[in-house]
Design an enzyme around this catalytic site. Sequence first.
Site, PDB file in Angstrom:
ATOM      1  N   LEU A  16     -11.551  19.298 -10.457  1.00 58.60           N
ATOM      2  CA  LEU A  16     -10.556  18.288 -10.835  1.00 58.60           C
ATOM      3  C   LEU A  16     -10.584  17.085  -9.902  1.00 58.60           C
ATOM      4  O   LEU A  16     -10.264  15.970 -10.285  1.00 58.60           O
ATOM      5  CB  LEU A  16      -9.146  18.886 -10.797  1.00 58.60           C
ATOM      6  CG  LEU A  16      -8.835  19.972 -11.818  1.00 58.60           C
ATOM      7  CD1 LEU A  16      -7.491  20.622 -11.497  1.00 58.60           C
ATOM      8  CD2 LEU A  16      -8.812  19.379 -13.226  1.00 58.60           C
ATOM      9  N   GLY A  17     -10.938  17.344  -8.680  1.00 53.24           N
ATOM     10  CA  GLY A  17     -10.935  16.246  -7.718  1.00 53.24           C
ATOM     11  C   GLY A  17     -11.106  16.784  -6.313  1.00 53.24           C
ATOM     12  O   GLY A  17     -11.331  17.982  -6.113  1.00 53.24           O
ATOM     13  N   GLY A  48      -9.497  16.262  -2.227  1.00 46.83           N
ATOM     14  CA  GLY A  48      -8.444  15.652  -1.413  1.00 46.83           C
ATOM     15  C   GLY A  48      -8.659  15.916   0.051  1.00 46.83           C
ATOM     16  O   GLY A  48      -9.736  16.337   0.485  1.00 46.83           O
ATOM     17  N   PHE A  84      -7.603  18.250   1.878  1.00 48.09           N
ATOM     18  CA  PHE A  84      -7.860  19.640   2.266  1.00 48.09           C
ATOM     19  C   PHE A  84      -9.141  20.213   1.673  1.00 48.09           C
ATOM     20  O   PHE A  84      -9.559  21.300   2.031  1.00 48.09           O
ATOM     21  CB  PHE A  84      -6.689  20.532   1.846  1.00 48.09           C
ATOM     22  CG  PHE A  84      -5.435  20.272   2.638  1.00 48.09           C
ATOM     23  CD1 PHE A  84      -5.388  20.509   4.001  1.00 48.09           C
ATOM     24  CD2 PHE A  84      -4.284  19.805   2.009  1.00 48.09           C
ATOM     25  CE1 PHE A  84      -4.227  20.285   4.730  1.00 48.09           C
ATOM     26  CE2 PHE A  84      -3.117  19.581   2.728  1.00 48.09           C
ATOM     27  CZ  PHE A  84      -3.094  19.817   4.096  1.00 48.09           C
ATOM     28  N   GLY A  85      -9.700  19.527   0.696  1.00 45.98           N
ATOM     29  CA  GLY A  85     -10.916  20.047   0.080  1.00 45.98           C
ATOM     30  C   GLY A  85     -10.913  19.872  -1.424  1.00 45.98           C
ATOM     31  O   GLY A  85     -10.165  19.055  -1.967  1.00 45.98           O
ATOM     32  N   VAL A  86     -11.754  20.694  -2.082  1.00 49.30           N
ATOM     33  CA  VAL A  86     -11.963  20.555  -3.522  1.00 49.30           C
ATOM     34  C   VAL A  86     -10.826  21.219  -4.311  1.00 49.30           C
ATOM     35  O   VAL A  86     -10.325  22.268  -3.926  1.00 49.30           O
ATOM     36  CB  VAL A  86     -13.308  21.213  -3.906  1.00 49.30           C
ATOM     37  CG1 VAL A  86     -13.552  21.152  -5.404  1.00 49.30           C
ATOM     38  CG2 VAL A  86     -14.446  20.538  -3.155  1.00 49.30           C
ATOM     39  N   VAL A  87     -10.422  20.592  -5.414  1.00 55.00           N
ATOM     40  CA  VAL A  87      -9.420  21.165  -6.309  1.00 55.00           C
ATOM     41  C   VAL A  87     -10.079  21.487  -7.642  1.00 55.00           C
ATOM     42  O   VAL A  87     -10.774  20.642  -8.213  1.00 55.00           O
ATOM     43  CB  VAL A  87      -8.243  20.189  -6.539  1.00 55.00           C
ATOM     44  CG1 VAL A  87      -7.156  20.856  -7.368  1.00 55.00           C
ATOM     45  CG2 VAL A  87      -7.685  19.679  -5.219  1.00 55.00           C
ATOM     46  N   LYS A  89      -6.764  25.005  -5.065  1.00 53.36           N
ATOM     47  CA  LYS A  89      -7.248  24.192  -3.943  1.00 53.36           C
ATOM     48  C   LYS A  89      -7.980  25.103  -2.973  1.00 53.36           C
ATOM     49  O   LYS A  89      -7.386  26.045  -2.460  1.00 53.36           O
ATOM     50  CB  LYS A  89      -6.044  23.586  -3.217  1.00 53.36           C
ATOM     51  CG  LYS A  89      -5.985  22.081  -3.270  1.00 53.36           C
ATOM     52  CD  LYS A  89      -4.793  21.535  -2.511  1.00 53.36           C
ATOM     53  CE  LYS A  89      -4.184  20.394  -3.317  1.00 53.36           C
ATOM     54  NZ  LYS A  89      -3.148  19.668  -2.577  1.00 53.36           N
ATOM     55  N   ASP A 133       5.435  12.581   2.699  1.00 58.66           N
ATOM     56  CA  ASP A 133       4.305  11.744   2.270  1.00 58.66           C
ATOM     57  C   ASP A 133       4.431  11.408   0.787  1.00 58.66           C
ATOM     58  O   ASP A 133       3.477  11.530   0.021  1.00 58.66           O
ATOM     59  CB  ASP A 133       2.980  12.464   2.564  1.00 58.66           C
ATOM     60  CG  ASP A 133       1.771  11.541   2.451  1.00 58.66           C
ATOM     61  OD1 ASP A 133       1.969  10.308   2.350  1.00 58.66           O
ATOM     62  OD2 ASP A 133       0.634  12.050   2.455  1.00 58.66           O
ATOM     63  N   ARG A 141      -0.002   8.611  -5.078  1.00 59.76           N
ATOM     64  CA  ARG A 141      -1.182   9.487  -4.959  1.00 59.76           C
ATOM     65  C   ARG A 141      -0.792  10.954  -4.820  1.00 59.76           C
ATOM     66  O   ARG A 141      -1.602  11.843  -5.045  1.00 59.76           O
ATOM     67  CB  ARG A 141      -2.056   9.058  -3.773  1.00 59.76           C
ATOM     68  CG  ARG A 141      -1.359   9.179  -2.451  1.00 59.76           C
ATOM     69  CD  ARG A 141      -2.148   8.732  -1.237  1.00 59.76           C
ATOM     70  NE  ARG A 141      -1.266   8.768  -0.069  1.00 59.76           N
ATOM     71  CZ  ARG A 141      -0.414   7.794   0.257  1.00 59.76           C
ATOM     72  NH1 ARG A 141      -0.372   6.701  -0.463  1.00 59.76           N
ATOM     73  NH2 ARG A 141       0.400   7.924   1.289  1.00 59.76           N
ATOM     74  N   ASN A 142       0.450  11.229  -4.440  1.00 60.84           N
ATOM     75  CA  ASN A 142       0.907  12.611  -4.289  1.00 60.84           C
ATOM     76  C   ASN A 142       1.845  13.066  -5.410  1.00 60.84           C
ATOM     77  O   ASN A 142       2.621  13.998  -5.234  1.00 60.84           O
ATOM     78  CB  ASN A 142       1.577  12.807  -2.926  1.00 60.84           C
ATOM     79  CG  ASN A 142       0.543  12.928  -1.829  1.00 60.84           C
ATOM     80  OD1 ASN A 142      -0.576  13.398  -2.067  1.00 60.84           O
ATOM     81  ND2 ASN A 142       0.891  12.491  -0.623  1.00 60.84           N
ATOM     82  N   ASP A 161       2.492  18.108  -3.305  1.00 58.12           N
ATOM     83  CA  ASP A 161       2.124  18.044  -1.876  1.00 58.12           C
ATOM     84  C   ASP A 161       3.306  17.897  -0.919  1.00 58.12           C
ATOM     85  O   ASP A 161       3.146  17.356   0.184  1.00 58.12           O
ATOM     86  CB  ASP A 161       1.130  16.881  -1.626  1.00 58.12           C
ATOM     87  CG  ASP A 161      -0.203  17.101  -2.333  1.00 58.12           C
ATOM     88  OD1 ASP A 161      -0.581  18.273  -2.497  1.00 58.12           O
ATOM     89  OD2 ASP A 161      -0.853  16.117  -2.716  1.00 58.12           O
TER      90      ASP A 161
END
Length: 424
Positions: free
Chosen positions: A173-174, A176, A178-181, A195, A286, A290-291, A304
Amino acid sequence: SSRLLLHSLLKCSKLIACVHFYVFLRNKGFIPSNYVTEKNKIEANSWYCKNITRTEAEQLLRQEDKEGGFVVRESSKKGVYTVSVYTKTLSVHGEIRHYQIKITDTEQFYLAEKHVFSSIPDVIHYHEHNAAGLVTRLRYAVGSMGKCVPATAGFSSEKWEINPNELTFMKELGCGQFGVVKLGKWRGQHKVAIKAIRDGAMYEEDFIEEAKVMTRLCHPKLVQLYGVCFKQRPLLIIAEFLENGCLLNFLRQKGRALKEAWLLSMCQDVCEGMEYLEAHSFLHRDLAARNCLVDEHNVVKVSDFGMTRYVLDNQYTSSNGAKFPVKWSPPEVLHYSKYSSKSDVWSFGVLMWEIHSEGQTPFENRSNLEVVNDITKGVRLYRPHRASPQLHSIMYRCWHEKPQGRPTFSELLEEIRKLAENQE
Ligand code: ADP
Ligand code: MG
């Protein structure tokens, strides 16, 4: 009139989104807070559990195992409300007492005859501070925190651990911080976002502990955290999947096609989610487009929340780091790292700005350092092209120099609702 029709259609699609949510919860618990009217304000309270039986209330309270834990539910007799309270003062195993809320001839409410109030929330509020005849005072609202999605969707609410063997992966999906989703399925049925935490990206132990609390934050406008696979590496975080992805991209791609009424209702979605976090004293830290994520009916949910506390990257966490969200931060965060619900309110103002500029970057041509200086001097964002002067004045109040000068989310929600009514 075509605008009106479109607006009611959009509203309708929101309703569908909520109905969808209802189904997911097996009809337990929620009423979406945007449908709360004056008359049934009782439903907006975290202690209120709609449609749960006496037995279910007892289960819930035992599961929580908190002294003074309580719920308010509608009795089997319609229009009659019962308070169920859990106490361990009578026996070590814990006991539950059920008290019916009585109504006087003059439509007043009470649990103890001597303490009569004009509304049920007032009665509860009183007994949160005074036992006045009850077995204990009402110390801990179990309500929506306890009756969570994970329990009802088949995810265990006791354990926030998810068995990785029950997950299948579908597509990426994308990516971020923390890593790949990835999109996946849980038990071959429920679509979920997974995630995978990149090695060295997170304070994993601290997060795993906090995830226990976070899985119990449940609201239709919050992206639900279902649980964690924590006995393996990479650590997997399992959350609600939202079809339309990140709000920022959504605004940039589809913003132009959205009517003002819808932009405002997106602000309302976020405000509802944030009001819930505020009521549970949980800080986002945050909040930004974007979140947030967008579901298949274009309803926005906050994601998030609280996660920056576990980011292992100085560029992101230190206020002079290159990735720090300077343009979303109030002076007290920039200068003293002082976070509060009121610092979230500031960010929410910027998020409303992002929505009404169709996803532009705030202070686009200014560096972080310049923005810090400007903000400190009292400079604020201009009115974005899609916002009315009334809406800009609401944003503006979120950017009051002093935290105490800013409105709460609960106040903001009321104002946004009023604005939405006047638009119709
Ligand atoms: P991080 O919080 O680690 O920085 P993000 O939450 O921003 O990662 O996720 C990266 C991207 O993955 C997002 O921009 C979005 O496109 C996608 N994504 C993340 N979570 C979900 C989800 N629950 N449903 C759908 N897409 C998601
Ligand atoms: Mg993110």
